[in-house]
Design an enzyme around this catalytic site. Structure first.
Site, short mmCIF file in Angstrom:
data_model
loop_
_atom_site.label_atom_id
_atom_site.label_comp_id
_atom_site.label_asym_id
_atom_site.label_seq_id
_atom_site.Cartn_x
_atom_site.Cartn_y
_atom_site.Cartn_z
N ILE A 168 -1.29 -1.68 -4.97
CA ILE A 168 -2.02 -2.82 -6.67
C ILE A 168 -1.58 -2.02 -8.48
O ILE A 168 -1.91 -2.69 -9.01
CB ILE A 168 -2.98 -2.62 -6.24
CG1 ILE A 168 -4.07 -3.27 -6.84
CG2 ILE A 168 -4.09 -1.11 -6.45
CD1 ILE A 168 -5.64 -4.23 -6.28
N TYR A 204 -15.81 -0.99 8.88
CA TYR A 204 -13.93 -0.50 8.91
C TYR A 204 -13.35 -0.68 10.41
O TYR A 204 -12.65 -1.36 11.41
CB TYR A 204 -13.28 1.32 8.78
CG TYR A 204 -12.94 1.17 9.59
CD1 TYR A 204 -11.13 0.64 8.76
CD2 TYR A 204 -12.09 2.36 10.09
CE1 TYR A 204 -9.63 1.23 8.82
CE2 TYR A 204 -10.72 3.03 10.64
CZ TYR A 204 -9.82 2.33 9.40
OH TYR A 204 -8.73 2.62 9.65
N GLY A 227 0.35 -1.37 -0.19
CA GLY A 227 0.23 0.04 -0.21
C GLY A 227 1.06 1.01 -0.17
O GLY A 227 0.18 2.60 -0.04
N GLY A 242 0.55 4.54 -1.23
CA GLY A 242 -1.14 5.59 0.04
C GLY A 242 -0.73 6.39 0.47
O GLY A 242 -0.13 7.28 0.65
N LYS A 278 -11.05 -4.19 12.27
CA LYS A 278 -9.75 -2.97 12.78
C LYS A 278 -9.72 -3.94 14.99
O LYS A 278 -8.37 -4.50 14.98
CB LYS A 278 -9.82 -1.92 12.75
CG LYS A 278 -9.28 -1.00 11.46
CD LYS A 278 -8.19 -1.74 10.79
CE LYS A 278 -7.48 -0.90 9.90
NZ LYS A 278 -6.58 -1.16 9.92
C1 AKB Z 1 -10.53 7.09 8.67
O1 AKB Z 1 -11.01 8.34 8.95
O2 AKB Z 1 -11.52 6.19 8.84
C2 AKB Z 1 -9.14 6.69 9.06
C3 AKB Z 1 -8.73 6.23 10.85
C4 AKB Z 1 -9.24 7.13 11.89
O3 AKB Z 1 -8.03 5.64 11.04
N1 AKB Z 1 -8.50 7.71 9.18
#
Ligand code: AKB
Length: 314
Positions: free
Chosen positions: A36, A144, A9, A12, A148
């Site tokens: 990628i 997300y 990555g 990024g 995580k």
């Molecule tokens: C997001 O905003 O998704 C990221 C994070 C806080 O992990 N910057």
């Protein structure tokens, strides 16, 4: 020990800066950048080895690790919070399969160390909002955040069961001069500088008083590399470390920018990202990281704002 790093990555927001700093520390030839897609001609990433890699392709990952005799991997490919809400299944697949591919290689003994980023998104509405502790209630409500938190649990599991040396930080929103972030809830805190420097008005997708934990990229890179270079015996956390630096709302950031550009105008038009931000901490307690590996941020709000406005090109 000779270090040979693979950064996945690399194009990024974090990757582009991490590649440059790590190449400065251990030599261009010892840091393999991968993404990628091929970078553009003339990209700094091509100052050393580069490989095209989709992290979901475990076979190719293994071949690249063997080809370059990689000893440490930084896995930065992921879908961030806002994009993940739009593509939940793909986000889960990318964020988890990528991690498993790397952890399994480390388990087989191909790698000495792994860095995997977690996020303040692992916390949720039931976590304490201010000075959120290292260990606390964690009920994330975003795809997300769920990925995580699951990733953190797996990192700890691979460390405990298989002795994998995986190290991790719960990054806050990251503010950087080089590459733009993409698909995050904290992205406004980078976008705002481009409008300010161009002399344009900015429309913020979060409300005026939404305070979130943030960090300047130089601090984030230092945190990452210092954690990776820390003596293993000092580390007590094998899921992911809280690290703190800045905490500000869009209003406070606007005021800091107005110290330099007094007539800067900001409008507020919260969208779906407001609901994500509302579930996250406003500030983080990082006592454990400070104690274990000497973490300390260098950038305050005004220093970061000055540097952003000086360095970004518009
Ligand atoms: C997001 O905003 O998704 C990221 C994070 C806080 O992990 N910057």
């Amino acid at each position: 020990m000779d270090r040979k790093a693979l950064i996945i990555g690399a194009s990024g927001q974090i990757g582009s800066e991490l590649v440059a700093t790590l190449r400065g520390r251990i030599g261009n030839q010892n840091v393999v950048a991968s993404d990628i897609k091929e970078p553009d001609n003339g990209s700094e990433l091509l100052n050393g080895p580069f490989e095209v890699l989709d992290v979901m392709n475990g076979e190719l990952l293994k071949a690249i690790v063997e080809k370059h005799q990689i000893t440490e991997v930084y896995l930065l490919a992921a879908l961030l919070s806002a994009t993940a809400e739009k593509k939940p299944m793909f986000a889960w697949q990318l964020n988890m399969d990528g991690l498993f591919n790397v952890l399994n290689l480390a388990k087989e003994g191909s790698l000495k160390k792994v860095f995997w980023p977690s996020s303040i998104a692992v916390f949720g509405p039931s976590s304490p909002k201010y000075l959120t502790p290292q260990v606390t209630v964690m009920e994330p409500t975003t795809v997300y955040g769920i990925s995580k938190l699951a990733g953190e649990r797996w990192c700890e599991y691979y460390h405990k069961q298989y002795g994998v040396d995986v190290r991790s930080i719960r990054y806050p929103g990251l503010i950087s001069t080089k590459s733009l972030p993409g698909g995050g809830t904290t992205d406004y805190a980078v976008d705002i500088f481009y409008k300010a420097k161009k002399g344009e008005e900015f429309t913020c997708f979060l409300s005026e008083e939404t305070a979130l934990p943030m960090m300047f990229m130089d601090d984030a890179i230092n945190a990452t590399l210092n954690l990776m270079e820390a003596d293993k015996s000092c580390l007590t956390i094998h899921s992911s470390y809280n690290v703190a630096s800045l905490s500000f709302s869009p209003r406070q950031l606007t005021e800091a920018i107005r110290h330099i550009i007094p007539n800067f105008v900001v409008h507020y038009k919260p969208d779906f990202r407001q609901a994500i931000a509302d579930t996250w901490p406003a500030s983080i307690d990082d006592t454990v990281a400070r104690k274990d590996w000497g973490w300390k941020a260098e950038y305050g709000l005004q220093k970061m704002v000055k540097e952003m406005l000086e360095k970004i090109s518009v």
